[in-house]
Design an enzyme around this catalytic site. Structure first.
Site, short mmCIF file in Angstrom:
data_model
loop_
_atom_site.label_atom_id
_atom_site.label_comp_id
_atom_site.label_asym_id
_atom_site.label_seq_id
_atom_site.Cartn_x
_atom_site.Cartn_y
_atom_site.Cartn_z
N ALA A 139 51.48 -28.28 23.10
CA ALA A 139 50.63 -28.37 24.30
C ALA A 139 50.44 -29.85 24.65
CB ALA A 139 49.29 -27.70 24.07
N PHE A 140 50.03 -30.11 25.89
CA PHE A 140 50.02 -31.50 26.36
C PHE A 140 49.00 -32.37 25.64
CE2 PHE A 140 46.40 -32.85 28.94
CZ PHE A 140 45.66 -31.68 29.00
N LYS A 141 48.03 -31.75 24.95
CA LYS A 141 47.02 -32.55 24.25
C LYS A 141 47.62 -33.42 23.16
CE LYS A 141 43.07 -29.76 25.45
NZ LYS A 141 43.75 -28.68 26.21
N ASP A 142 48.83 -33.08 22.70
CA ASP A 142 49.49 -33.91 21.69
C ASP A 142 49.74 -35.33 22.20
OD1 ASP A 142 49.68 -31.96 19.67
OD2 ASP A 142 51.50 -31.11 20.54
N LEU B 273 46.40 -37.00 21.46
CA LEU B 273 45.87 -36.98 20.10
C LEU B 273 46.84 -37.52 19.06
CD1 LEU B 273 43.77 -33.81 20.62
CD2 LEU B 273 42.91 -36.07 20.03
#
Ligand code: PLP
Length: 450
Positions: free
Chosen positions: A108-111, A114
């Protein structure tokens, strides 16, 4: 470069301080004191690799981090991605592009935010010769991405609370099957709100907070927004010249974090044409951008759970600019909103932002249509970005998750399963979760004993 709070009652801080603090002490969100002017710089960036672009961009903000350290972190940030281009831009037809942001460890794009934040945290630990305890509550994706950002880092431990039985089995496996001994997946007996409430109390305990070097995982850290800026630049530099001047970025969003990043790059002088805020049925942002009504409503769980939010935590940053950078106005709006759950803007400045809203039934129809029309499978979040594609100009739809994360909806829509080797591999790994009550005492004592 110094960083100020949207509420104007915190002295300006350095980049590293803003990252370490997360939320500003006056309750506001950090922003650069002034946005750098990139209008004469982006022309030289088209040939850079993704890590080089990340380094060039951050050099304007992370001015208190030595250049060599920044270069090293940028080079290491996305080595766990499984695509050579990190964020590949795919062309589906003459005016439809998809920016695939799901090639990181949790798909997911949160990688993007983070993984890089993990390096920034580690840099801080080493510089200050300290250890760090990262604590967060999640209803799914953020927890998994935060865990994978800190996986195996010697000086950091991460404790993530989630409501037992209320996150998807795959999401739980992403958190609880890492095998890393600095990761603690805490399945609490209660709701997400119960978990969130006990964390809030723990963070208010100064003594405990200082003793354990506690830091919060949340969606408002300045470094997260800045890391997300980079893929807008990356994608835009890869568009054909005639598409660059007219293309609209369409962004599935709930917290406004993703779209805010692109909008800020535009304000730095890169001539992006515009943006669309694409919501699911939880439509606080849709209502805001159509009628100026910013008001809390009950959350209705949808096929796109990572956009099921009540309040858009990053909206305050946009508000600061929309209110002509006047912190007193931001304080007044936020105070009224906090008190009444509502703010009606008389002349809301939408700037170059349009909006759309997508129901669950439409999400299913779109997944089917996109598959038929382009032979391409989108996840339920990305599907919101494919609603009513513009007829008169090119579109870059940001794809925020891999479809294999949502096997049931996808199979129902396209008649076959979509899998991903990373997720398949999780199914045979031992699941290690710690079940605890959602109480302050239980969470506190777990942290103390680990
Ligand atoms: C978190 C998330 C979103 C929403 O991101 P915002 O920060 O609200 O813009 C969209 N899609 C997926 C898959 C996510 O994990």
């Amino acid at each position: 470069m110094r960083f100020i709070s949207t509420r104007g009652q915190t002295p300006a801080v350095s980049f590293s301080e803003a990252v370490a603090l997360g939320l500003a002490p006056d309750g506001g969100l950090f922003l650069p004191e002034s946005l750098p002017d990139l209008s004469g710089k982006w022309q030289g960036w088209a040939k850079l690799s993704y890590p080089e672009l990340l380094r060039e961009f951050f050099a304007h903000f992370a001015t208190d981090i030595p250049a060599a350290d920044l270069a090293r972190m940028a080079a290491a940030a996305y080595t766990k991605f499984d695509h050579a281009e990190i964020a590949p831009l795919r062309q589906l037809d003459d005016k439809t592009f998809v920016l695939e942001l799901f090639h990181g460890p949790t798909l997911a794009f949160k990688d993007f935010a983070l993984q890089f934040l993990g390096h920034l945290y580690e840099h801080q630990c080493v510089t200050r010769n300290e250890s760090l305890t990262v604590l967060g509550a999640t209803s799914g994706d953020t927890g998994a991405a935060a865990i994978h950002g800190l996986l195996g880092r010697a000086r950091a431990k991460i404790f993530i609370l989630y409501p037992d039985g209320r996150v998807s089995p795959l999401q739980e496996r992403q958190m609880a099957c890492t095998g890393a001994d600095n990761v603690f997946a805490l399945a609490v007996d209660g709701t997400f709100d119960d978990a969130q409430a006990s964390l809030k109390t723990i963070f208010e305990d100064q003594d405990f907070r200082v003793r354990h070097h506690l830091s919060a995982v949340n969606s408002i850290n300045l470094a997260r927004v800045l890391a997300q800026c980079v893929y807008y630049l990356w994608a835009w530099l890869r568009l054909p010249a005639e598409a660059r001047v007219r293309a609209e970025f369409i962004v599935p969003t709930g917290n406004f974090g993703n779209v805010l990043a692109g909008w800020m790059v535009q304000k730095m002088g890169v001539p992006f044409a515009g943006f669309r805020v694409a919501t699911n049925q939880n439509d606080i942002l849709y209502r805001l951008f159509t009628t100026g009504d910013y008001s809390v409503a009950a959350v209705h769980p949808s096929h796109a759970p990572s956009m099921d939010i009540q309040v858009s935590s990053n909206f305050e940053r946009f508000l600061y600019f929309a209110e002509n950078r006047d912190p007193a106005r931001v304080r007044a709006v936020m105070a009224e909103f906090k008190k009444t759950g509502r703010y009606q803007f008389a002349n809301f400045n939408r700037d170059s932002i349009t909006t759309s809203r997508t129901s669950d039934a439409e999400i299913e129809r779109i997944i089917r249509d996109v598959h038929q029309r382009f032979g391409y499978v989108v996840d339920p979040h990305t599907a919101c970005g494919f609603k009513d594609l513009p007829q008169d100009r090119p579109a870059v739809v940001l794809s925020t998750a891999h479809p294999a994360k949502f096997p049931d909806v996808i199979a129902r829509c396209i008649g076959r399963e979509v899998t991903h080797p990373r997720l398949e591999a999780l199914k045979s790994k031992p699941l290690i979760k710690h079940r605890i009550p959602a109480t302050v005492a239980a969470v506190r004592s777990f942290i103390e004993s680990h």
